[in-house]
Each structure stands twice: as structure tokens, then as C-alpha cells.
Enzyme design. Structure first.
Site, PDB file in Angstrom:
ATOM      1  N   ARG A   1       0.822  -1.216   0.000  1.00 26.21           N
ATOM      2  CA  ARG A   1       0.000   0.000   0.000  1.00 26.21           C
ATOM      3  C   ARG A   1       0.859   1.271   0.000  1.00 26.21           C
ATOM      4  NH1 ARG A   1      -5.103  -1.812   3.877  1.00 26.21           N
ATOM      5  NH2 ARG A   1      -6.525  -2.182   2.146  1.00 26.21           N
TER       6      ARG A   1
ATOM      7  N   LYS B   1     -13.964 -11.323   6.990  1.00 26.91           N
ATOM      8  CA  LYS B   1     -14.977 -10.276   7.253  1.00 26.91           C
ATOM      9  C   LYS B   1     -16.286 -10.670   6.562  1.00 26.91           C
ATOM     10  CE  LYS B   1     -11.563  -6.511   7.517  1.00 26.91           C
ATOM     11  NZ  LYS B   1     -10.995  -5.378   6.783  1.00 26.91           N
TER      12      LYS B   1
ATOM     13  N   GLY C   1      -6.779  -5.939   1.230  1.00 26.04           N
ATOM     14  CA  GLY C   1      -5.499  -5.737   1.895  1.00 26.04           C
ATOM     15  C   GLY C   1      -4.833  -7.061   2.231  1.00 26.04           C
TER      16      GLY C   1
ATOM     17  N   GLY D   1     -12.702  -3.893   1.338  1.00 21.86           N
ATOM     18  CA  GLY D   1     -14.089  -3.435   1.399  1.00 21.86           C
ATOM     19  C   GLY D   1     -14.388  -2.409   0.315  1.00 21.86           C
TER      20      GLY D   1
HETATM   21  N1  LIG Z   1     -11.446 -20.499   7.630  1.00 25.79           N
HETATM   22  C1  LIG Z   1     -11.028 -19.390   8.209  1.00 25.79           C
HETATM   23  N2  LIG Z   1     -11.281 -19.165   9.519  1.00 25.79           N
HETATM   24  C2  LIG Z   1     -10.841 -18.030  10.116  1.00 25.79           C
HETATM   25  N3  LIG Z   1     -10.165 -17.045   9.488  1.00 25.79           N
HETATM   26  C3  LIG Z   1      -9.905 -17.219   8.189  1.00 25.79           C
HETATM   27  C4  LIG Z   1     -10.312 -18.378   7.492  1.00 25.79           C
HETATM   28  N4  LIG Z   1      -9.913 -18.265   6.217  1.00 25.79           N
HETATM   29  C5  LIG Z   1      -9.263 -17.085   6.117  1.00 25.79           C
HETATM   30  N5  LIG Z   1      -9.236 -16.464   7.299  1.00 25.79           N
HETATM   31  C6  LIG Z   1      -8.585 -15.168   7.628  1.00 25.79           C
HETATM   32  O1  LIG Z   1      -9.136 -14.144   6.828  1.00 25.79           O
HETATM   33  C7  LIG Z   1      -8.275 -13.028   6.951  1.00 25.79           C
HETATM   34  C8  LIG Z   1      -8.418 -12.130   5.744  1.00 25.79           C
HETATM   35  O2  LIG Z   1      -9.781 -11.818   5.527  1.00 25.79           O
HETATM   36  P1  LIG Z   1     -10.296 -10.372   5.039  1.00 25.79           P
HETATM   37  O3  LIG Z   1     -11.763 -10.540   4.844  1.00 25.79           O
HETATM   38  O4  LIG Z   1      -9.812  -9.325   5.987  1.00 25.79           O
HETATM   39  O5  LIG Z   1      -9.524 -10.256   3.625  1.00 25.79           O
HETATM   40  P2  LIG Z   1      -9.239  -9.043   2.615  1.00 25.79           P
HETATM   41  O6  LIG Z   1     -10.475  -8.637   1.925  1.00 25.79           O
HETATM   42  O7  LIG Z   1      -8.123  -9.481   1.753  1.00 25.79           O
HETATM   43  O8  LIG Z   1      -8.728  -7.827   3.491  1.00 25.79           O
HETATM   44  P3  LIG Z   1      -9.375  -6.377   3.843  1.00 25.79           P
HETATM   45  O9  LIG Z   1     -10.869  -6.476   3.723  1.00 25.79           O
HETATM   46  O10 LIG Z   1      -8.907  -6.163   5.251  1.00 25.79           O
HETATM   47  O11 LIG Z   1      -8.755  -5.424   2.873  1.00 25.79           O
HETATM   48  C9  LIG Z   1      -6.883 -13.597   7.105  1.00 25.79           C
HETATM   49  O12 LIG Z   1      -6.277 -13.010   8.237  1.00 25.79           O
HETATM   50  C10 LIG Z   1      -7.110 -15.120   7.281  1.00 25.79           C
HETATM   51  O13 LIG Z   1      -6.350 -15.671   8.328  1.00 25.79           O
HETATM   52  O1  LIG Z   2      -7.841  -2.333   5.234  1.00 29.88           O
HETATM   53  C1  LIG Z   2      -8.763  -1.755   4.635  1.00 29.88           C
HETATM   54  O2  LIG Z   2      -9.639  -2.382   3.988  1.00 29.88           O
HETATM   55  C2  LIG Z   2      -8.747  -0.219   4.616  1.00 29.88           C
HETATM   56  O3  LIG Z   2      -7.536   0.320   5.053  1.00 29.88           O
HETATM   57  C3  LIG Z   2      -9.910   0.313   5.421  1.00 29.88           C
HETATM   58  O4  LIG Z   2      -9.764  -0.035   6.770  1.00 29.88           O
HETATM   59  P1  LIG Z   2     -11.048  -0.131   7.714  1.00 29.88           P
HETATM   60  O5  LIG Z   2     -11.813  -1.377   7.268  1.00 29.88           O
HETATM   61  O6  LIG Z   2     -10.505  -0.251   9.114  1.00 29.88           O
HETATM   62  O7  LIG Z   2     -11.863   1.132   7.524  1.00 29.88           O
END
Ligand SMILES: Nc1ncnc2c1ncn2[C@@H]1O[C@H](COP(=O)(O)OP(=O)(O)OP(=O)(O)O)[C@@H](O)[C@H]1O
Ligand SMILES: O=C(O)[C@H](O)COP(=O)(O)O
Length: 403
Positions: free
Chosen positions: A37, A202, A360, A384
Site C-alpha cells: 500500500r 470479514k 489488503g 471493502g
Molecule cells: N477459515 C477461516 N477461519 C478463520 N479465518 C480465516 C479463514 N480463512 C481465512 N481467514 C482469515 O481471513 C483473513 C483475511 O480476511 P479479510 O476478509 O480481511 O480479507 P481481505 O479482503 O483481503 O482484506 P481487507 O478487507 O482487510 O482489505 C486472514 O487473516 C485469514 O487468516
Molecule cells: O484495510 C482496509 O480495507 C482499509 O484500510 C480500510 O480499513 P477499515 O476497514 O478499518 O476502515
């Protein structure tokens, strides 16, 4: 939206330019585990500095609760930015107080400063317009011009994202322009088959995008923590896996709609399970077992997709013309649960399709697992933010940049 090139053409020499970046990088203590980033916004900062601007970079990091918390300091990100730029970057130990004022006042033309985490101030994320506005007024005192380039945060109606651009002449930075250009293609003239892979943790934030994707995608593969709400909806035991119980009826409705519309929904056929979440610090062996996805023991949790699912997902990606992937397939931070994420990343690398990785953690995962970022069509800095863009929502940080 006015662009940074238009701003540069007008001239920025000696002007204080506020760059709202997303420097929310993964940290292990004070060590940055992935600086993607920071590198993504680097060209914007470089262009402004080269044109003689006095560049004030601001960002959030993590989710502190409106007061300083040392673990969320931007100091490591400021230091890394200095290394990447090959120049000294001043750091203000507060966001709008004496240190910030002094650091900005002392900035020479072409020099760069980072101010401390915006979320150390309650006004940044407040739901109250007046409180957010008051904080934005203080931020506005630090600058003459605003450049919005924190794509990862444009879905947040926060003071530095939404209220500040209304108080200053504003333009969109190069990163936002690139991100919007790529994601727009996915909402308009997408090449088919269009395959979407969803995972991550998430779950509640991300289920909503499926509603929209049912109208757009040809095939949806679900893994990571998201899979278990679907398996539950199909009537299977999911043990102590991540579950969004209240969303089970919605998910069932998605499965039914997908069938009616001819959208192929693909769920794991096997998963790696364990009675315990792995230790991500020591990375001690977790010794998971592989079970069929409809046979998860009641006292175990699913932490990665299994070997059969890896093969299945690779085959479902092989004929894609466009792929959007958000969310790791498992707890990739532990080597025993990284194979699912690796398999999907490899399938994208091997595919001739236009591939977009959003999120991220997903973006960090492909780099941490050793993949060459140039092997993907686009790695988005937004998690997100990219999903909400694909959902067709109005994003506050983009709306605020419009004239
Ligand atoms: N089966 C599971 N149980 C629990 N956690 C999990 C599982 N599979 C993946 N994860 C966790 O999900 C996390 C990433 O999910 P997230 O939804 O934050 O992803 P992202 O969209 O790439 O990131 P962000 O939304 O923060 O930009 C990782 O830390 C991983 O360890
Ligand atoms: O990691 C992300 O998706 C952005 O930096 C936004 O962070 P936030 O979900 O804490 O608002």
C-alpha cells in the site's frame, strides 16, 4: 473528477498538498510485513515532491478508538516511505496539534512529511457531522490543496476522506484513477466467463456483494471463513468454524437464486480442520486433519480448503476470461493453512484471464506467499472499498472528489 496531472499543470511549487493515502499496512510489532500500500501511493507523492510541493501525507492504520495507541502509530510506515523515496520524511507525532503544525511549517519545497494516525482523533470516524466537520476544519489548516489517493478507505465516510475535500481545492490521485479504471471494467464490459472467488474473514461485510454478483458473474467460488455459512445453509455441521448464523437464510436465498439464474456456485468439498486456531506468532505445527466438507466434527473448525477443493477450484478457474478474487482461502498466515490460498493464486497466475486481486489481506497474501505481483492483471489496494465499488454503491471518498 479533476486529476493530479491537471493540478501539476497548474503548478504546486511551494503549496502545502495534503495527500490522503491508505498506509494501513500489516504489521508484526513495528515490522511491516507487506509494504504494497505504501508503494502504491509512492508515485503520487514523488510527482508532487518533484514539482516542488510541500507534501503532507495522512492515513489511518488499524482501528484505534479515537485516542493515541502506540501499537497503531504510523511511524514505521513513515520510515518505510522515506526508504522507498530515498529521502528524509519528517514525522509529526500528532495529527493536528503542535507537532503537526511545526512539522508542516518547517517543510521545504519538494519535501515530504507524514502526520500521525488520523484515527487517534475521535473526529475522524465520528458519525456526528459537526464533530467530523470540526476535525476536518483543523486538518484543512495544514494544507492548501487536497489529493485523495487512499483508495482502500474511500468507502468510509470519515473526516479526512469525505469532509476535508469539501474544504479545499481537491483532485484524485493516480492510484484512485487506476483502481477506478480497472474496477469499472468489471462492472461494465466484463469478458466472460467471469469467475469470482470469495473468502476471508470479514464475512458480514462481504456477503452483500454476492447479491450484486449474482447479476454479473458466471461462476462464484467460495472459500475461507465465508464457506461455513454456506455449508451450514446446506444443512451441514460446521463445528466451531467461523459462522454468520443470522445470515444463513440470506445465503440460502443466494444459493436458490444462483440456481434459478444459472450462476454456478461452487463450495468446498473438503476442508482442513483442527480443534484449535493455530499460533500465528510461533507458527508451531498445527497438524490439521482433512475431512469431507459435510463431515466437520462438532468440536473442530475449518481453517483452509482441502486438497480436492484445491484441484476443483483450479479447474473452475482454468477457462475463465476474467477473475476477481477477494479474501484468502484459509488462515494463510500459518504454513499448515496456506495451501488453499497458494492454489488459487497459482491458478490465477497460470490463467490467461484478466485477473484482479482485491483486499489488503489477499494482496499481502500473494506477495507474502512469494508470488510475483506482476503475474496478476491488477492487485487492488482496496478490500471493502473494491467490493463496495463492485456492488455499485456510492463511495463517499469518490463522491467527495467530484467537482
Ligand atoms: N477459515 C477461516 N477461519 C478463520 N479465518 C480465516 C479463514 N480463512 C481465512 N481467514 C482469515 O481471513 C483473513 C483475511 O480476511 P479479510 O476478509 O480481511 O480479507 P481481505 O479482503 O483481503 O482484506 P481487507 O478487507 O482487510 O482489505 C486472514 O487473516 C485469514 O487468516
Ligand atoms: O484495510 C482496509 O480495507 C482499509 O484500510 C480500510 O480499513 P477499515 O476497514 O478499518 O476502515
Amino acid at each position: 473528477m479533476k486529476t493530479i496531472d491537471e493540478l501539476l499543470a497548474e503548478g504546486v511549487e511551494g503549496k502545502r498538498v495534503f495527500v490522503r493515502a491508505d498506509l494501513n499496512v500489516p504489521l508484526d510489532g513495528t515490522t511491516i510485513t507487506d509494504d504494497g500500500r505504501i508503494r502504491a501511493v509512492q508515485p503520487t507523492i514523488e510527482k508532487l515532491a518533484a514539482a516542488g510541493a510541500r507534501v503532507v501525507v495522512a492515513s489511518h492504520l488499524g482501528r484505534p478508538k479515537g485516542a493515541p495507541e502506540p501499537a497503531f502509530s504510523l511511524a514505521p510506515a513513515a520510515a518505510r516511505l522515506g526508504e522507498l523515496l530515498g529521502t528524509e520524511v519528517a514525522f509529526a507525532t500528532d495529527t493536528v496539534g503542535e507537532s503537526a503544525e511545526a512539522v508542516v511549517a518547517g517543510l521545504g519545497n519538494g519535501k515530504v512529511a507524514v502526520i500521525e494516525n488520523l484515527r487517534f482523533n475521535a473526529g475522524e470516524t465520528s458519525k456526528d457531522d459537526a464533530e467530523r466537520g470540526a476535525f476536518a476544519d483543523r486538518l484543512a489548516e495544514l494544507a492548501d490543496v487536497y489529493v485523495g489517493d487512499g483508495f482502500g478507505a474511500v468507502h468510509r465516510k470519515h473526516a479526512s476522506v469525505y469532509d476535508l475535500p469539501a474544504r479545499l481545492p481537491h483532485v484524485a490521485g493516480g492510484l484512485i484513477a487506476t483502481e477506478v479504471g480497472v474496477l469499472k471494467k468489471l462492472t461494465e464490459d466484463v469478458e466472460r466467463p467471469y469467475v469470482v472467488v470469495l473468502g476471508g474473514a470479514k464475512v458480514s461485510d462481504k456477503l452483500g456483494v454476492i447479491d450484486h454478483l449474482l447479476e454479473k458473474a458466471d461462476r462464484i467460488l467460495v472459500g475461507g471463513g465465508m464457506a461455513y455459512t454456506f455449508l451450514k445453509a446446506q444443512g451441514h455441521e460446521v463445528g466451531i468454524s467461523l459462522l454468520q448464523e443470522d445470515q444463513v437464510p440470506t445465503v440460502l436465498e443466494y444459493l436458490e437464486r444462483a440456481e434459478a439464474k444459472g450462476v454456478e456456485f461452487v463450495l468446498p468439498v473438503d476442508v482442513l480442520v483442527s480443534a484449535e486456531f493455530p499460533d500465528l506468532k510461533t507458527k508451531a505445527p498445527a497438524n490439521p486433519t482433512t475431512v469431507a466438507a459435510d463431515a466437520i466434527p462438532a468440536d473442530q473448525e475449518g481453517l483452509d480448503i482441502g486438497p480436492e477443493t484445491r484441484k476443483l477450484y483450479a479447474s473452475k478457474l482454468a477457462d475463465a476470461a476474467t477473475v476477481f478474487w477477494n479474501g484468502p482461502m484459509g488462515v494463510f498466515e500459518h504454513p499448515d493453512y496456506a495451501e488453499g490460498t497458494k492454489a488459487v493464486a497459482q491458478a490465477l497466475v497460470d490463467s490467461p484471464a484478466f485477473t484482479v486481486v482485491g483486499g489488503g489481506d489477499s494482496a499481502a497474501a500473494v506477495r507474502i506467499l512469494g508470488f510475483d505481483e506482476n503475474a496478476f492483471g491488477h492487485i487492488s489496494t482496496g478490500g471493502g472499498a473494491s467490493l463496495e465499488y463492485l456492488e455499485g454503491k456510492t463511495l463517499p471518498g469518490l463522491a467527495a472528489l467530484e467537482d
